[in-house]
Design a protein around this motif. Structure first.
Motif, PDB file in Angstrom:
ATOM      1  N   THR A  45     -28.405  -0.614  -2.245  1.00 17.01           N
ATOM      2  CA  THR A  45     -27.310   0.290  -1.932  1.00 17.01           C
ATOM      3  C   THR A  45     -25.977  -0.410  -2.168  1.00 17.01           C
ATOM      4  OG1 THR A  45     -27.169  -0.369   0.381  1.00 17.01           O
ATOM      5  CG2 THR A  45     -28.729   1.390  -0.177  1.00 17.01           C
ATOM      6  N   ILE A  46     -24.947   0.396  -2.354  1.00 13.31           N
ATOM      7  CA  ILE A  46     -23.613  -0.168  -2.529  1.00 13.31           C
ATOM      8  C   ILE A  46     -23.223  -0.992  -1.310  1.00 13.31           C
ATOM      9  CG2 ILE A  46     -21.162   0.469  -2.622  1.00 13.31           C
ATOM     10  CD1 ILE A  46     -21.936   2.757  -4.481  1.00 13.31           C
ATOM     11  N   ALA A  47     -23.617  -0.532  -0.134  1.00 13.90           N
ATOM     12  CA  ALA A  47     -23.222  -1.207   1.097  1.00 13.90           C
ATOM     13  C   ALA A  47     -23.945  -2.533   1.311  1.00 13.90           C
ATOM     14  CB  ALA A  47     -23.469  -0.294   2.294  1.00 13.90           C
ATOM     15  N   ASP A  48     -25.177  -2.653   0.803  1.00 10.04           N
ATOM     16  CA  ASP A  48     -26.001  -3.804   1.193  1.00 10.04           C
ATOM     17  C   ASP A  48     -26.492  -4.680   0.048  1.00 10.04           C
ATOM     18  OD1 ASP A  48     -25.879  -3.021   3.912  1.00 10.04           O
ATOM     19  OD2 ASP A  48     -27.476  -1.565   3.565  1.00 10.04           O
ATOM     20  N   ALA A  49     -26.325  -4.276  -1.195  1.00 10.56           N
ATOM     21  CA  ALA A  49     -26.851  -5.065  -2.312  1.00 10.56           C
ATOM     22  C   ALA A  49     -26.250  -6.469  -2.308  1.00 10.56           C
ATOM     23  CB  ALA A  49     -26.534  -4.368  -3.633  1.00 10.56           C
ATOM     24  N   VAL A  50     -27.095  -7.437  -2.640  1.00 11.18           N
ATOM     25  CA  VAL A  50     -26.653  -8.830  -2.654  1.00 11.18           C
ATOM     26  C   VAL A  50     -25.884  -9.106  -3.943  1.00 11.18           C
ATOM     27  CG1 VAL A  50     -27.405 -11.236  -2.661  1.00 11.18           C
ATOM     28  CG2 VAL A  50     -28.601  -9.538  -1.232  1.00 11.18           C
ATOM     29  N   VAL A  51     -24.632  -9.478  -3.791  1.00 13.42           N
ATOM     30  CA  VAL A  51     -23.774  -9.849  -4.924  1.00 13.42           C
ATOM     31  C   VAL A  51     -23.170 -11.200  -4.598  1.00 13.42           C
ATOM     32  CG1 VAL A  51     -21.751  -9.236  -6.294  1.00 13.42           C
ATOM     33  CG2 VAL A  51     -23.269  -7.431  -5.456  1.00 13.42           C
TER      34      VAL A  51
END
Length: 386
Positions: A233-239
């Motif tokens: 998700t946009i909120a939780d993806a690891v970047v």
């Protein structure tokens, strides 16, 4: 009237070496012969190392791009392409356009014309624009996309070009949140790399099948070391590491808020987000009486929905200003291409919000009795851990 092929190719060579060259394409094949590549495109670019001739070729399965220096290196590369049995050449310079087609008898059918100039409006603005990334660019053979989508992407790139400083050099970490089919992801990489930047780009989409598809595309394009994809998700993806530049094209409803919230938490230097639908505040407006004297704004359903759109993006820009960004809302593409044609464009300044900026935002949300999703996300991020 047909002309000797060698004479016509000599003219093509002169145009390809002309400093006024803007673009050239070689494609097709002559009767009974096959060039080593299916297509070649040449265009001048300016990199950190100076002016270069960019040559993009495709063998029909994947493109390959190289930048050659003016002089002997460019001359050799051009002569090698002219020696290939292409069936067609299209060459454009600032002053002329030449189209060459090799006939079945091996002669050249040549059409020459002066390059047409953009029509100018009374205000002095050009009515036509050059593409930052031409719709005929070889990458579109791989990534696809409709003509309307390509126009949207090119318009987004124009906004990006106007946002980043001209003197920007070195490495640039980029994330495309809610990347979907990654049209913007690949086009942004292509454009930024052509500016001589060392780009590392991550595309985020919730679907695992999209991650696999986009990863395979990056491999076919030869960019797997520069572009990677994450399912989440946009909120939780690891970047990791945090990006310098955040992009989000038509993330639906509060997904745009999630993209803006992550950008703020990352302290990204630049943010470009084109919102999609705006359901959250529209629902909140329906749940509360309209403050006087604004009843006429929300009495009709269609006006209430449109007002909710405007209010949502105004509050988003206001919150970005409160959190150390210089933000504006602009139209990035004509509405005939997409009704969702607004862009929130922000640059981090790091300065604290003024009392007036805080007061403007708070008075607006209090008057309309709404709580923007972006405010909730940013407030949660600021709460100390238990």
């Amino acid at each position: 009237m047909p002309e000797p092929l060698d004479v016509a190719l000599t003219e093509v060579r002169a145009l390809l070496l002309d400093p006024a060259l803007t673009r050239a394409v070689a494609a097709g094949r002559r009767r009974g012969r096959h060039p080593v590549v299916a297509r070649a495109e040449l265009r001048p670019v300016r990199l950190k190392a100076g002016p270069r001739l960019q040559i993009a070729t495709s063998d029909g399965t994947r493109p390959y791009t190289r930048n050659v220096a003016p002089g002997p290196e460019a001359i050799q590369a051009i002569d090698e392409l002219l020696a290939e049995p292409f069936g067609n050449w299209h060459v454009e310079t600032a002053d002329a356009t030449l189209q060459l087609r090799v006939t079945k008898s091996g002669e050249a059918q040549v059409h020459r014309a002066a390059t047409s100039r953009p029509a100018v409006t009374p205000s002095g603005n050009d009515r036509t624009k050059e593409y930052l990334l031409d719709p005929g660019d070889p990458i579109f053979a791989e990534i696809g996309g409709s003509a309307a989508k390509r126009r949207q992407v090119d318009a987004f790139l124009r906004a990006l070009a106007a946002t980043l400083p001209d003197e920007l050099t070195g490495s640039l970490r980029v994330v495309d949140l809610g990347c979907g089919n990654a049209y913007l992801t690949f086009a942004a990489y292509r454009y930024l790399a052509s500016r001589g930047l060392d780009v590392q780009l991550i595309g985020v989409d919730v679907r695992e099948d999209q991650r696999r598809r986009n990863t395979e595309l990056a491999q076919r394009l030869g960019w797997a070391d520069q572009i990677s994809f994450v399912a989440g998700t946009i909120a939780d993806a690891v970047v990791d590491p945090a990006p310098d530049l955040v992009l989000a094209l038509h993330a639906c409803d509060t997904a745009t808020d999630e993209a803006l919230a992550r950008a703020v938490r990352w302290e990204a230097g630049w943010v470009l987000a084109a919102p999609c639908c705006h359901h959250d505040l529209a629902k909140q407006l329906r749940a509360h009486p309209t403050p006087a004297p604004y009843e006429l704004l929300t009495r009709q359903g269609i006006l209430r929905e449109r007002f909710a759109d405007v209010l949502t993006d105004a509050l988003r820009a206001g919150l970005l200003r409160v959190h150390g960004y210089r933000a504006e809302v602009v139209e990035f593409v004509d509405s005939q291409h997409t009704p969702r044609n607004l862009l929130i464009r922000a640059r981090r300044t790091g300065s604290e919000a003024s009392e007036q900026q805080n007061a403007e935002y708070r008075e607006l949300v209090d008057q309309w009795q709404v709580t923007p999703r972006l405010e909730t996300l940013l407030s949660a991020a600021e709460e100390p851990a238990a």
